[in-house]
Design an enzyme around this catalytic site. Sequence first.
Site, mmCIF file in Angstrom:
data_model
loop_
_atom_site.group_PDB
_atom_site.id
_atom_site.type_symbol
_atom_site.label_atom_id
_atom_site.label_comp_id
_atom_site.label_asym_id
_atom_site.label_seq_id
_atom_site.Cartn_x
_atom_site.Cartn_y
_atom_site.Cartn_z
ATOM 1 N N HIS A 62 0.650 -1.716 -0.043
ATOM 2 C CA HIS A 62 -0.153 -0.287 0.064
ATOM 3 C C HIS A 62 0.760 1.213 -0.014
ATOM 4 O O HIS A 62 1.999 1.643 0.696
ATOM 5 C CB HIS A 62 -0.807 -0.285 1.005
ATOM 6 C CG HIS A 62 -1.643 1.115 1.274
ATOM 7 N ND1 HIS A 62 -1.952 2.071 1.363
ATOM 8 C CD2 HIS A 62 -3.467 0.765 1.326
ATOM 9 C CE1 HIS A 62 -3.188 3.123 1.100
ATOM 10 N NE2 HIS A 62 -4.156 1.616 1.388
ATOM 11 N N GLY A 106 0.445 -5.034 1.845
ATOM 12 C CA GLY A 106 -1.248 -5.287 0.519
ATOM 13 C C GLY A 106 -0.570 -5.964 -0.374
ATOM 14 O O GLY A 106 -1.557 -7.096 -0.550
ATOM 15 N N TYR A 136 -4.770 -4.612 10.543
ATOM 16 C CA TYR A 136 -5.192 -5.110 8.926
ATOM 17 C C TYR A 136 -6.929 -5.580 8.952
ATOM 18 O O TYR A 136 -7.240 -4.339 9.721
ATOM 19 C CB TYR A 136 -4.532 -6.226 9.194
ATOM 20 C CG TYR A 136 -4.073 -6.740 7.769
ATOM 21 C CD1 TYR A 136 -3.875 -5.621 7.005
ATOM 22 C CD2 TYR A 136 -4.785 -7.629 6.754
ATOM 23 C CE1 TYR A 136 -3.467 -5.653 5.721
ATOM 24 C CE2 TYR A 136 -4.454 -7.799 6.011
ATOM 25 C CZ TYR A 136 -4.033 -6.999 4.607
ATOM 26 O OH TYR A 136 -3.544 -7.269 3.580
HETATM 27 C C1 LCV Z 1 5.710 4.727 -0.257
HETATM 28 C C2 LCV Z 1 7.463 3.927 -0.297
HETATM 29 C C3 LCV Z 1 6.788 2.478 0.344
HETATM 30 C C4 LCV Z 1 5.784 2.040 0.822
HETATM 31 N N1 LCV Z 1 4.653 3.287 0.064
HETATM 32 O O1 LCV Z 1 14.529 0.994 -0.702
HETATM 33 O O2 LCV Z 1 -0.144 -4.411 4.547
HETATM 34 S S1 LCV Z 1 0.101 -3.504 5.882
HETATM 35 O O3 LCV Z 1 -1.512 -3.171 6.193
HETATM 36 O O4 LCV Z 1 0.781 -2.831 6.619
HETATM 37 C C5 LCV Z 1 -1.350 -1.956 4.788
HETATM 38 C C6 LCV Z 1 -1.108 -0.961 5.271
HETATM 39 C C7 LCV Z 1 0.362 -1.943 3.496
HETATM 40 O O5 LCV Z 1 0.999 -2.481 2.193
HETATM 41 O O6 LCV Z 1 1.407 -0.860 3.927
HETATM 42 C C8 LCV Z 1 2.858 -0.685 3.329
HETATM 43 C C9 LCV Z 1 3.519 -2.447 3.772
HETATM 44 N N2 LCV Z 1 4.709 -1.743 3.042
HETATM 45 C C10 LCV Z 1 6.292 -2.122 3.997
HETATM 46 O O7 LCV Z 1 6.230 -1.943 5.331
HETATM 47 C C11 LCV Z 1 7.910 -1.914 3.042
HETATM 48 C C12 LCV Z 1 7.445 -0.416 3.191
HETATM 49 N N3 LCV Z 1 9.145 -0.047 2.612
HETATM 50 C C13 LCV Z 1 10.162 -1.207 2.879
HETATM 51 O O8 LCV Z 1 10.686 -1.813 3.836
HETATM 52 C C14 LCV Z 1 11.580 -0.756 1.948
HETATM 53 O O9 LCV Z 1 11.404 1.070 0.899
HETATM 54 C C15 LCV Z 1 11.654 -1.841 0.603
HETATM 55 C C16 LCV Z 1 12.402 -2.888 1.504
HETATM 56 C C17 LCV Z 1 10.586 -1.942 0.104
HETATM 57 C C18 LCV Z 1 12.906 -1.077 -0.363
HETATM 58 O O10 LCV Z 1 13.747 -0.580 1.109
HETATM 59 P P1 LCV Z 1 15.085 -0.127 -0.488
HETATM 60 O O11 LCV Z 1 15.623 0.259 0.998
HETATM 61 O O12 LCV Z 1 14.642 -0.457 -1.455
HETATM 62 P P2 LCV Z 1 14.065 3.095 0.417
HETATM 63 O O13 LCV Z 1 13.475 2.154 2.102
HETATM 64 O O14 LCV Z 1 14.998 3.916 0.558
HETATM 65 O O15 LCV Z 1 12.625 3.504 -0.300
HETATM 66 C C19 LCV Z 1 13.221 4.438 -1.543
HETATM 67 C C20 LCV Z 1 11.815 5.006 -1.345
HETATM 68 O O16 LCV Z 1 10.666 4.638 -1.884
HETATM 69 C C21 LCV Z 1 9.613 4.900 -0.447
HETATM 70 C C22 LCV Z 1 10.567 5.696 0.369
HETATM 71 O O17 LCV Z 1 9.427 5.944 1.406
HETATM 72 C C23 LCV Z 1 11.573 5.878 -0.047
HETATM 73 O O18 LCV Z 1 10.786 7.045 -0.710
HETATM 74 P P3 LCV Z 1 11.608 8.260 -0.724
HETATM 75 O O19 LCV Z 1 13.343 8.012 -1.582
HETATM 76 O O20 LCV Z 1 11.012 9.319 -1.098
HETATM 77 O O21 LCV Z 1 12.908 8.437 1.067
HETATM 78 N N4 LCV Z 1 8.523 3.699 -0.111
HETATM 79 C C24 LCV Z 1 9.056 2.636 0.272
HETATM 80 N N5 LCV Z 1 7.532 2.097 0.219
HETATM 81 N N6 LCV Z 1 5.076 1.185 0.803
HETATM 82 N N7 LCV Z 1 6.364 5.028 -0.257
#
Ligand code: LCV
Length: 269
Positions: A62, A106, A136
Amino acid sequence: MIDIKIDSRVCFIEMQNSQKLNCLSTELCSEVSAAIKDAYEKDCCAIVLKAQCRNGVWSAGHDIHELPIDGRDPLAFQVPMEVLMHDIQDVPIPVIAYVDGTVWGGACDLCLSCDMIVATDNATFAITPAKIGIPYNASGIMHFVRQLGPNKAREMFFTAQPLTAMEALNVGMVNHVSTTENLPALLEEKLLNPLRRNSIIAISAIKNQFRLLNKSSVSLSTEDFELLQQWRNKVYSGPDYKEGIKSFLEKRAPNFVLSSKDLDEPEVE
Ligand code: LCV
């Protein structure tokens, strides 16, 4: 945001917002939903949902920027990501998730909403609401319980740790795992060619029966449903939910303050 190709009655939908790690934003979910309906109108016999990965991420789940912090339910029935999952389950043709990267939140539920999942050996699957302070929702939890069994489903939700492709295969979440170079041929041989040969009207009737029978296995009293909603509301209206989102966007560890006992604390007027 997406690319659509139809090859011998199979519709390949590829999410192409890799710049945003294919976050399941309103725009992306709406485009995929429309493509699914269009594939049905065009008499396709199967849909394959793919994603252009960046940094090895298939979908980051999400779009956290779209999570409401005004007390609205972040995973309500009409939220576009939820609507997309309903569309996948409701379309009476097989939907296959083709996963060649890491799947988060999600997006993991989205894959489980598909009829089958094929994955490369580097794929991982994580459901992460506990990391963000999100309660959730019932339909999503049931996707995991039905597919993985309660213990594995609880482990995934409580720890928010990824399952490897092989672990996912071993618990029956994934249908086939292969190498990046071999997965396309395996998909064609094991799934798409038999689907092209078989009776799509029979498959549609069988998929519809799966959907209704899946729903029939869970009955909840109205009081229990109200209790379930009260618990969810307590979490997504509370400080930990807001802190989870804020800490993620500020790239720091969250500082959660509530305890389990707060869940049943009566609402203070
Ligand atoms: C917006 C993002 C996101 C993102 N949204 O790169 O399941 S529930 O109930 O939680 C539901 C509500 C749901 O689906 O919520 C989201 C669940 N998703 C996650 O928990 C994954 C969150 N993201 C991460 O853990 C990491 O970003 C991953 C492992 C996917 C990738 O890591 P990596 O180090 O390669 P960054 O974390 O630096 O992310 C790159 C850019 O993408 C944005 C993040 O904020 C960053 O933005 P900036 O470059 O502007 O700082 N981003 C990542 N995931 N779900 N934005």
